[in-house]
Motif scaffolding. Structure first.
Motif, PDB file in Angstrom:
ATOM      1  N   ASN A 105      -1.149  -4.621   5.254  1.00  0.00           N
ATOM      2  CA  ASN A 105      -1.977  -4.025   6.298  1.00  0.00           C
ATOM      3  C   ASN A 105      -1.094  -3.569   7.451  1.00  0.00           C
ATOM      4  OD1 ASN A 105      -3.637  -4.468   8.981  1.00  0.00           O
ATOM      5  ND2 ASN A 105      -5.138  -4.133   7.346  1.00  0.00           N
ATOM      6  N   GLN A 163       1.677  -6.225   8.684  1.00  0.00           N
ATOM      7  CA  GLN A 163       2.801  -6.253   7.749  1.00  0.00           C
ATOM      8  C   GLN A 163       4.139  -6.325   8.477  1.00  0.00           C
ATOM      9  OE1 GLN A 163       2.993  -2.951   4.967  1.00  0.00           O
ATOM     10  NE2 GLN A 163       4.207  -4.149   3.524  1.00  0.00           N
ATOM     11  N   GLU A 177      -6.319   1.435   0.341  1.00  0.00           N
ATOM     12  CA  GLU A 177      -6.317   0.309   1.276  1.00  0.00           C
ATOM     13  C   GLU A 177      -5.088  -0.574   1.050  1.00  0.00           C
ATOM     14  OE1 GLU A 177      -9.263  -3.375   2.665  1.00  0.00           O
ATOM     15  OE2 GLU A 177      -9.722  -2.195   0.880  1.00  0.00           O
ATOM     16  N   ASN A 178      -4.487  -1.003   2.142  1.00  0.00           N
ATOM     17  CA  ASN A 178      -3.297  -1.867   2.131  1.00  0.00           C
ATOM     18  C   ASN A 178      -2.059  -1.191   1.538  1.00  0.00           C
ATOM     19  OD1 ASN A 178      -4.565  -4.179   3.298  1.00  0.00           O
ATOM     20  ND2 ASN A 178      -5.471  -4.680   1.319  1.00  0.00           N
ATOM     21  N   ILE A 192      -3.544  -9.902  -1.070  1.00  0.00           N
ATOM     22  CA  ILE A 192      -3.534  -8.491  -1.480  1.00  0.00           C
ATOM     23  C   ILE A 192      -3.288  -8.383  -2.978  1.00  0.00           C
ATOM     24  CG2 ILE A 192      -2.258  -6.320  -1.279  1.00  0.00           C
ATOM     25  CD1 ILE A 192      -1.921  -6.921   1.693  1.00  0.00           C
TER      26      ILE A 192
END
Length: 243
Positions: free
Chosen positions: A91, A95, A143-144, A194
């Motif tokens: 993220n 991160q 996402e991510n 994740i």
């Protein structure tokens, strides 16, 4: 059809797409230069007419030395596959920024280093092929995947620019953009939540049946088309992946 006696250089050849490419090109008799940081995995293949070098693609001098040494034996590079890459999902807000730099250095600068090593010789010969392994994440957001997307959008963009520079010299610059494939890439990510979410998504899709070998064979097919034929961008995914 290309003759099978021209040098093929593959980065990130110790696992995943790179390892499978090494096997496929070797079957057809190509001399190979295999580059990665884990040299034992490449050497364990025991392929004929192969040079294995421990190389960090972010070190251009080291990269170029390995290529020139192989070219002294097998002749100029006819195909470079810039395959080395890392995927550290995270993220943006949380991160570790060191992971951003690692991805940008390997995934983008490594590709640029490789291209610069071979481009001038290819221009002079008016022949040659560069294939950059990007990702579907180099075309659309996930996402991510922020920093990973940034790196792969970078590969997609620089490949398009390089294609424009090289096409007047009859040199092909292609990109292949795989979707989710079962490789070691996911294991690079340090956030277990994740990783678990990514695996849940794969299971929701219906698992991922496409293999690294499928991608390797596709790259080899694109290369072995006549020099006048350029599959500029190839998106390859599992049939059940719809995004």
């Amino acid at each position: 059809m290309k003759t099978n006696n021209k040098l093929v250089v593959i980065t990130g050849a110790s696992s995943g797409f790179g390892l499978e490419m090494a096997k496929e090109f070797s079957k057809s008799g190509y001399p190979l230069l295999l580059l990665a940081r884990r040299i034992e995995k490449m050497q364990s293949l025991n392929l004929p007419n192969v040079i294995c070098k421990k190389v960090d693609v972010t070190d251009k001098e080291q990269f170029e030395t390995a290529v020139r040494d192989a070219e002294a034996i097998y002749g100029k590079t006819d195909l470079l596959v810039n395959n080395a890459g890392v995927m550290l999902l995270g993220n943006i807000a949380s991160q570790d920024t060191k992971e951003w730099k690692t991805m940008l250095d390997v995934n983008v600068m490594g590709v640029m280093n490789g291209m610069q090593v071979v481009m001038n010789d290819m221009k002079e010969r008016k022949s040659g092929t560069i294939i950059n392994v990007s990702s579907i994440a180099g075309l659309q957001p996930f996402e991510n995947h922020a920093a990973y997307c940034a790196s792969k959008f970078g590969v997609t963009g620089l490949t398009r620019v390089a294609r424009g520079e090289m096409s007047p010299f009859n040199v092909r610059v292609l990109s292949i953009m795989p979707g989710a494939v079962q490789t070691e890439l996911l294991s690079h990510t340090t956030d277990q939540n994740i990783i678990d979410g990514y695996k849940d998504w794969q299971n929701a899709v219906g698992a991922v049946n496409i293999t690294a070998n499928d991608v390797a064979k596709t790259i080899k097919y694109a290369y072995e088309l006549p020099q006048s034929v350029s599959l500029r961008e190839i998106i390859i995914t599992d049939t059940m992946q719809d995004s």
